[in-house]
Scaffold this motif. Structure first.
Motif, PDB file in Angstrom:
ATOM      1  N   LEU A   1      -4.509  14.744  21.324  1.00 32.16           N
ATOM      2  CA  LEU A   1      -5.652  13.906  21.679  1.00 32.16           C
ATOM      3  C   LEU A   1      -6.898  14.400  20.954  1.00 32.16           C
ATOM      4  O   LEU A   1      -7.261  15.575  21.041  1.00 32.16           O
ATOM      5  CB  LEU A   1      -5.887  13.928  23.190  1.00 32.16           C
ATOM      6  CG  LEU A   1      -7.036  13.029  23.661  1.00 32.16           C
ATOM      7  CD1 LEU A   1      -6.596  11.574  23.693  1.00 32.16           C
ATOM      8  CD2 LEU A   1      -7.544  13.454  25.040  1.00 32.16           C
ATOM      9  N   GLN A   2      -7.555  13.501  20.238  1.00 28.78           N
ATOM     10  CA  GLN A   2      -8.798  13.821  19.555  1.00 28.78           C
ATOM     11  C   GLN A   2     -10.014  13.424  20.391  1.00 28.78           C
ATOM     12  O   GLN A   2     -11.056  14.053  20.320  1.00 28.78           O
ATOM     13  CB  GLN A   2      -8.848  13.099  18.206  1.00 28.78           C
ATOM     14  CG  GLN A   2      -7.650  13.384  17.313  1.00 28.78           C
ATOM     15  CD  GLN A   2      -7.501  14.852  16.991  1.00 28.78           C
ATOM     16  OE1 GLN A   2      -8.343  15.441  16.324  1.00 28.78           O
ATOM     17  NE2 GLN A   2      -6.424  15.469  17.476  1.00 28.78           N
ATOM     18  N   ASP A   3      -9.864  12.367  21.158  1.00 31.67           N
ATOM     19  CA  ASP A   3     -10.964  11.845  21.980  1.00 31.67           C
ATOM     20  C   ASP A   3     -10.390  10.718  22.819  1.00 31.67           C
ATOM     21  O   ASP A   3      -9.263  10.267  22.594  1.00 31.67           O
ATOM     22  CB  ASP A   3     -12.085  11.311  21.081  1.00 31.67           C
ATOM     23  CG  ASP A   3     -13.429  11.221  21.784  1.00 31.67           C
ATOM     24  OD1 ASP A   3     -13.463  11.356  23.027  1.00 31.67           O
ATOM     25  OD2 ASP A   3     -14.447  11.016  21.099  1.00 31.67           O
ATOM     26  N   ILE A   4     -11.156  10.263  23.816  1.00 31.64           N
ATOM     27  CA  ILE A   4     -10.781   9.007  24.446  1.00 31.64           C
ATOM     28  C   ILE A   4     -11.184   7.883  23.491  1.00 31.64           C
ATOM     29  O   ILE A   4     -12.019   8.068  22.598  1.00 31.64           O
ATOM     30  CB  ILE A   4     -11.435   8.845  25.833  1.00 31.64           C
ATOM     31  CG1 ILE A   4     -12.961   8.948  25.764  1.00 31.64           C
ATOM     32  CG2 ILE A   4     -10.872   9.885  26.795  1.00 31.64           C
ATOM     33  CD1 ILE A   4     -13.656   8.701  27.092  1.00 31.64           C
ATOM     34  N   SER A   5     -10.585   6.706  23.616  1.00 30.91           N
ATOM     35  CA  SER A   5     -10.804   5.654  22.618  1.00 30.91           C
ATOM     36  C   SER A   5     -11.987   4.753  22.952  1.00 30.91           C
ATOM     37  O   SER A   5     -12.391   3.939  22.118  1.00 30.91           O
ATOM     38  CB  SER A   5      -9.530   4.824  22.427  1.00 30.91           C
ATOM     39  OG  SER A   5      -9.072   4.281  23.642  1.00 30.91           O
ATOM     40  N   PHE A   6     -12.529   4.856  24.151  1.00 30.31           N
ATOM     41  CA  PHE A   6     -13.765   4.176  24.542  1.00 30.31           C
ATOM     42  C   PHE A   6     -14.156   4.730  25.900  1.00 30.31           C
ATOM     43  O   PHE A   6     -13.363   5.445  26.538  1.00 30.31           O
ATOM     44  CB  PHE A   6     -13.597   2.645  24.604  1.00 30.31           C
ATOM     45  CG  PHE A   6     -12.475   2.180  25.490  1.00 30.31           C
ATOM     46  CD1 PHE A   6     -12.715   1.797  26.795  1.00 30.31           C
ATOM     47  CD2 PHE A   6     -11.174   2.117  25.009  1.00 30.31           C
ATOM     48  CE1 PHE A   6     -11.684   1.369  27.616  1.00 30.31           C
ATOM     49  CE2 PHE A   6     -10.127   1.688  25.818  1.00 30.31           C
ATOM     50  CZ  PHE A   6     -10.388   1.321  27.128  1.00 30.31           C
TER      51      PHE A   6
ATOM     52  N   LEU B   1      -9.048  -0.082  36.184  1.00 29.04           N
ATOM     53  CA  LEU B   1      -9.069   1.152  35.403  1.00 29.04           C
ATOM     54  C   LEU B   1      -8.626   0.838  33.976  1.00 29.04           C
ATOM     55  O   LEU B   1      -7.448   0.626  33.700  1.00 29.04           O
ATOM     56  CB  LEU B   1      -8.149   2.191  36.037  1.00 29.04           C
ATOM     57  CG  LEU B   1      -8.181   3.604  35.448  1.00 29.04           C
ATOM     58  CD1 LEU B   1      -9.577   4.197  35.515  1.00 29.04           C
ATOM     59  CD2 LEU B   1      -7.185   4.507  36.179  1.00 29.04           C
ATOM     60  N   ASP B   2      -9.604   0.791  33.074  1.00 28.51           N
ATOM     61  CA  ASP B   2      -9.381   0.421  31.671  1.00 28.51           C
ATOM     62  C   ASP B   2      -9.756   1.629  30.827  1.00 28.51           C
ATOM     63  O   ASP B   2     -10.911   2.085  30.863  1.00 28.51           O
ATOM     64  CB  ASP B   2     -10.254  -0.795  31.321  1.00 28.51           C
ATOM     65  CG  ASP B   2      -9.971  -1.367  29.938  1.00 28.51           C
ATOM     66  OD1 ASP B   2      -9.240  -0.738  29.165  1.00 28.51           O
ATOM     67  OD2 ASP B   2     -10.507  -2.445  29.635  1.00 28.51           O
ATOM     68  N   SER B   3      -8.786   2.142  30.051  1.00 25.20           N
ATOM     69  CA  SER B   3      -9.032   3.398  29.347  1.00 25.20           C
ATOM     70  C   SER B   3      -8.092   3.508  28.153  1.00 25.20           C
ATOM     71  O   SER B   3      -7.225   2.661  27.938  1.00 25.20           O
ATOM     72  CB  SER B   3      -8.809   4.582  30.296  1.00 25.20           C
ATOM     73  OG  SER B   3      -7.422   4.664  30.652  1.00 25.20           O
ATOM     74  N   GLY B   4      -8.267   4.569  27.387  1.00 27.00           N
ATOM     75  CA  GLY B   4      -7.383   4.787  26.250  1.00 27.00           C
ATOM     76  C   GLY B   4      -7.662   6.120  25.592  1.00 27.00           C
ATOM     77  O   GLY B   4      -8.633   6.818  25.914  1.00 27.00           O
ATOM     78  N   GLY B   5      -6.803   6.469  24.647  1.00 24.80           N
ATOM     79  CA  GLY B   5      -6.927   7.740  23.946  1.00 24.80           C
ATOM     80  C   GLY B   5      -6.842   7.561  22.441  1.00 24.80           C
ATOM     81  O   GLY B   5      -6.170   6.648  21.942  1.00 24.80           O
ATOM     82  N   GLN B   6      -7.534   8.437  21.725  1.00 21.55           N
ATOM     83  CA  GLN B   6      -7.431   8.523  20.270  1.00 21.55           C
ATOM     84  C   GLN B   6      -6.574   9.742  19.945  1.00 21.55           C
ATOM     85  O   GLN B   6      -7.015  10.883  20.088  1.00 21.55           O
ATOM     86  CB  GLN B   6      -8.824   8.667  19.636  1.00 21.55           C
ATOM     87  CG  GLN B   6      -9.701   7.439  19.724  1.00 21.55           C
ATOM     88  CD  GLN B   6      -9.310   6.369  18.717  1.00 21.55           C
ATOM     89  OE1 GLN B   6      -8.235   6.428  18.103  1.00 21.55           O
ATOM     90  NE2 GLN B   6     -10.176   5.386  18.540  1.00 21.55           N
ATOM     91  N   TYR B   7      -5.362   9.480  19.529  1.00 24.43           N
ATOM     92  CA  TYR B   7      -4.429  10.535  19.157  1.00 24.43           C
ATOM     93  C   TYR B   7      -4.246  10.540  17.641  1.00 24.43           C
ATOM     94  O   TYR B   7      -4.448   9.508  16.983  1.00 24.43           O
ATOM     95  CB  TYR B   7      -3.076  10.311  19.836  1.00 24.43           C
ATOM     96  CG  TYR B   7      -3.138  10.293  21.346  1.00 24.43           C
ATOM     97  CD1 TYR B   7      -2.982  11.456  22.083  1.00 24.43           C
ATOM     98  CD2 TYR B   7      -3.365   9.103  22.032  1.00 24.43           C
ATOM     99  CE1 TYR B   7      -3.038  11.435  23.481  1.00 24.43           C
ATOM    100  CE2 TYR B   7      -3.432   9.070  23.423  1.00 24.43           C
ATOM    101  CZ  TYR B   7      -3.268  10.243  24.139  1.00 24.43           C
ATOM    102  OH  TYR B   7      -3.330  10.219  25.505  1.00 24.43           O
ATOM    103  N   LEU B   8      -3.843  11.667  17.081  1.00 19.59           N
ATOM    104  CA  LEU B   8      -3.634  11.735  15.642  1.00 19.59           C
ATOM    105  C   LEU B   8      -2.634  10.708  15.158  1.00 19.59           C
ATOM    106  O   LEU B   8      -2.718  10.219  14.027  1.00 19.59           O
ATOM    107  CB  LEU B   8      -3.156  13.142  15.241  1.00 19.59           C
ATOM    108  CG  LEU B   8      -4.230  14.218  15.144  1.00 19.59           C
ATOM    109  CD1 LEU B   8      -3.582  15.569  14.916  1.00 19.59           C
ATOM    110  CD2 LEU B   8      -5.214  13.900  14.021  1.00 19.59           C
ATOM    111  N   ASP B   9      -1.690  10.344  16.024  1.00 21.64           N
ATOM    112  CA  ASP B   9      -0.652   9.413  15.602  1.00 21.64           C
ATOM    113  C   ASP B   9      -0.846   7.999  16.121  1.00 21.64           C
ATOM    114  O   ASP B   9      -0.025   7.120  15.845  1.00 21.64           O
ATOM    115  CB  ASP B   9       0.739   9.920  16.008  1.00 21.64           C
ATOM    116  CG  ASP B   9       0.830  10.373  17.460  1.00 21.64           C
ATOM    117  OD1 ASP B   9      -0.217  10.390  18.148  1.00 21.64           O
ATOM    118  OD2 ASP B   9       1.938  10.724  17.904  1.00 21.64           O
ATOM    119  N   GLY B  10      -1.921   7.725  16.862  1.00 18.64           N
ATOM    120  CA  GLY B  10      -2.115   6.361  17.325  1.00 18.64           C
ATOM    121  C   GLY B  10      -3.254   6.230  18.319  1.00 18.64           C
ATOM    122  O   GLY B  10      -3.743   7.221  18.872  1.00 18.64           O
ATOM    123  N   THR B  11      -3.653   4.979  18.551  1.00 13.55           N
ATOM    124  CA  THR B  11      -4.743   4.647  19.469  1.00 13.55           C
ATOM    125  C   THR B  11      -4.175   3.851  20.636  1.00 13.55           C
ATOM    126  O   THR B  11      -3.389   2.924  20.430  1.00 13.55           O
ATOM    127  CB  THR B  11      -5.812   3.811  18.744  1.00 13.55           C
ATOM    128  OG1 THR B  11      -6.338   4.566  17.658  1.00 13.55           O
ATOM    129  CG2 THR B  11      -6.931   3.413  19.677  1.00 13.55           C
TER     130      THR B  11
END
Length: 596
Positions: free
Chosen positions: A358-363, A396-406
């Motif tokens: 995980l690099q960051d959350i996506s929003f 609950l609306d969320s997401g992650g920024q991963y090296l291999d995908g969003t």
């Protein structure tokens, strides 16, 4: 790392800031000034330096603009933000329902005798200005290029971002930057264009296999690029950001400071391809008749994910699902009234942070309980933080920024005993989500052709929602990515490899909100017995595997086919995600995915 700044105007700051802007307008001989939520790169999200709309008005939505005239100031927002804007802006601003009311129609009404309306040519797309100028013809209203007047009155405006850029590994990109440049430059030459101007940050990131952190939650860096038909790229980005990237960028890419961008445009031989929907007006001014509206050359190639990007995204979703299930298991164990929205947000981010990729959350996570859930893009603050009370629905609306995908996922969760009206509405939303998930459609159709499928169960009950059914999603890039969308206004045909969200919803202002969201990838549909072998079809493959709250489903409202889909989906969730969980979460998941 990206720095955050609180630049949003508080209600009491709105009147003096608007008054200061009007003084600048008077000094320039202007009757109005346009303030978009945009920067020179025309991405959806902006850095604190470019949060002019929020600083002036207090409105923090991701789309909208303000038109300040001498006696009225309109804040134009679409259906997603009409509840939010009323709570955020001071009474010196008038919310305007957009696009129901267009900019030009509003200007003609408010300036019946004509007038001079200023705009910053770096912050408005050439297509927008061209259309508005055409629509204003004969009205006496003139759009006037000028310096940015908000910057003049913003004393503590944050500096532009200067975050370092890093190489994106080939194992996740799936194609080398050299290969992309060669492929796109050949297409450029075949179309008869000598060069293409690229201003969208995510397009530059994708083309050069780099990632940045100039924008919160989005791995992009600000810059401009010119792709030439001979396979060269001129990159205009602050040298401070690019330290150590010489070997990665290679000999095809020449680096320049951003200040040389307009000079380079002046020297180009035409035709020069650009996307009029995103390229700043100042670029069109410099290029003149050399400008050819051919679109962003990276847009469609970026949208068509290659096998490595799809595989990486699918794997990222499974790890993300495990974090979501851990959160849902924990949430289910807390009694109603014991938690606040911020506690849920913090716990979910902590669950995701256990993944080193995980690099960051996506929003910014949306966690809206009860009436807050009816605000489509709600962001919890200290002032609005609410307890999850018995009978509430939690969106609950969320997401992650991963090296291999969003990732991007929404679940609506029952808190205690929920009413029958909420359950019935939830079931209609679920039926729409399932209908879209099961859809097969002929090659060549676009979002406008099929998005209504997700709305039909709501329409039959006299209900609907004021946002699109879905948006494109990047591969460790922007969580909102074009050009494809599941939207009434999208004309872009779907192609294999495109990733989109499927997120119908329903919102009762002052009461509750509902949204259910999975990400899907377009793929070729296998032939069916009795089907037309000459008619190529497409279908979806689901990427998101997190249980849907069975406590909110009115089972009798589902058809047999819908029940079968849900039971199969939940079986897949348990099979794919279960082995990634601890004991308690695995037991919770087994119960949450039991057949209905």
């Amino acid at each position: 790392m990206f720095q955050t700044f609180d630049v949003t105007a508080r209600p009491e700051q709105g009147p003096p800031r608007l008054a200061a802007l009007r003084e600048e307008m008077a000094g320039e001989g202007l009757d109005g000034f346009l303030i978009p939520r945009a920067d020179a790169h025309q991405g959806e999200y902006v850095a604190p330096h470019d949060e002019r709309l929020a600083w002036l008005t207090g409105f923090t939505g991701s789309a909208g603009f303000c038109v300040a005239l001498t006696d009225v100031a309109g804040v134009f927002v679409d259906g997603r933000y009409r509840t939010q804007v009323k709570a955020q802006v001071a009474d010196v601003y008038t919310p305007v329902p957009w696009p129901d009311v267009s900019l030009t129609a509003w200007l003609k009404e408010k300036l019946p005798q004509g007038g001079r309306v200023g705009f910053d040519p770096w912050l408005h797309a050439a297509g927008q200005i061209r259309s508005a100028t055409k629509e204003l013809k004969g009205s006496g209203i003139e759009l006037v290029r000028c310096a940015n007047l908000v910057d003049r009155i913003w004393p503590d405006q944050p500096a532009p971002p200067m975050e370092p850029v890093k190489a994106h590994p080939l194992e996740f990109a799936g194609e080398s930057a050299e290969g992309k440049i060669g492929r796109l430059s050949a297409e450029l030459k075949a179309a008869g264009n000598r060069a293409a101007v690229i201003t969208l940050p995510d397009s530059i990131m994708w083309l050069l296999n780099i990632r940045g952190s100039d924008i919160a939650r989005n791995p992009v860096a600000h810059g401009f690029a010119i792709l030439h038909d001979d396979g060269r790229v001129d990159l205009f980005m602050a040298s401070k950001k690019l330290e150590g990237l010489g070997d990665h960028l290679g000999p095809r890419v020449t680096r320049h400071e951003p200040a040389r961008f307009l000079e380079a445009l002046e020297a180009l031989a035409g035709p020069v391809q650009a996307d009029l929907a995103t390229v700043p007006q100042i670029v069109a001014d410099v290029l003149g008749d050399r400008l050819a509206d051919g679109g962003d050359p990276c847009a469609l190639p970026k949208a068509r994910k290659n096998p490595a990007e799809i595989a990486g995204t699918a794997e990222a979703h499974l790890r993300d699902a495990a974090a979501m299930v851990e959160l849902l298991c924990w949430l289910d164990a807390q009694p109603p009234g014991s938690l606040t929205e911020t506690q849920v947000v913090s716990r979910l981010e902590a669950c995701r942070r256990k993944d080193n990729a995980l690099q960051d959350i996506s929003f910014e996570t949306i966690a809206g309980t009860g009436p807050n859930g009816a605000i489509m893009h709600y962001r919890v603050t200290e002032e609005t933080d609410s307890r999850l009370e018995n009978g509430h629905l939690l969106v609950l609306d969320s997401g992650g920024q991963y090296l291999d995908g969003t990732t991007d996922i929404t679940r609506t969760i029952a808190i205690g005993a929920v009413g029958d009206e909420e359950k019935a509405s939830f079931t209609r939303v679920l039926r729409g989500m399932i209908a879209m998930s099961m859809l097969r459609w002929p090659v060549g159709l676009a979002g406008r052709d099929i998005e209504c499928v997700a709305r039909v169960p709501l329409w039959r009950a006299g209900q609907d929602f004021n946002h699109g059914v879905g948006h494109g999603v990047g591969a460790y890039l922007s969580v909102h990515e074009g050009p494809q969308r599941l939207s009434r206004v999208s004309h872009v045909p779907f192609e294999p490899g495109m990733i989109l969200s499927n997120e119908p919803g329903y919102y009762r202002e002052g009461a509750f909100g509902i949204r259910i969201e999975n990400l899907l990838v377009v793929q070729e549909a296998p032939p069916l017995p009795g089907g037309d072998p000459e008619r190529a079809m497409l279908c979806w493959r689901t990427l998101t595997f997190v249980p849907i709250d069975r406590r909110l489903i009115v089972t009798d409202m589902l058809t047999r086919e819908e029940r079968d889909w849900l039971n199969t989906y939940h079986h897949d969730v348990a099979e794919k995600v279960g082995p990634r969980l601890g004991t308690d979460a695995r037991l919770w998941l087994d119960a949450a995915t039991a057949p209905i």
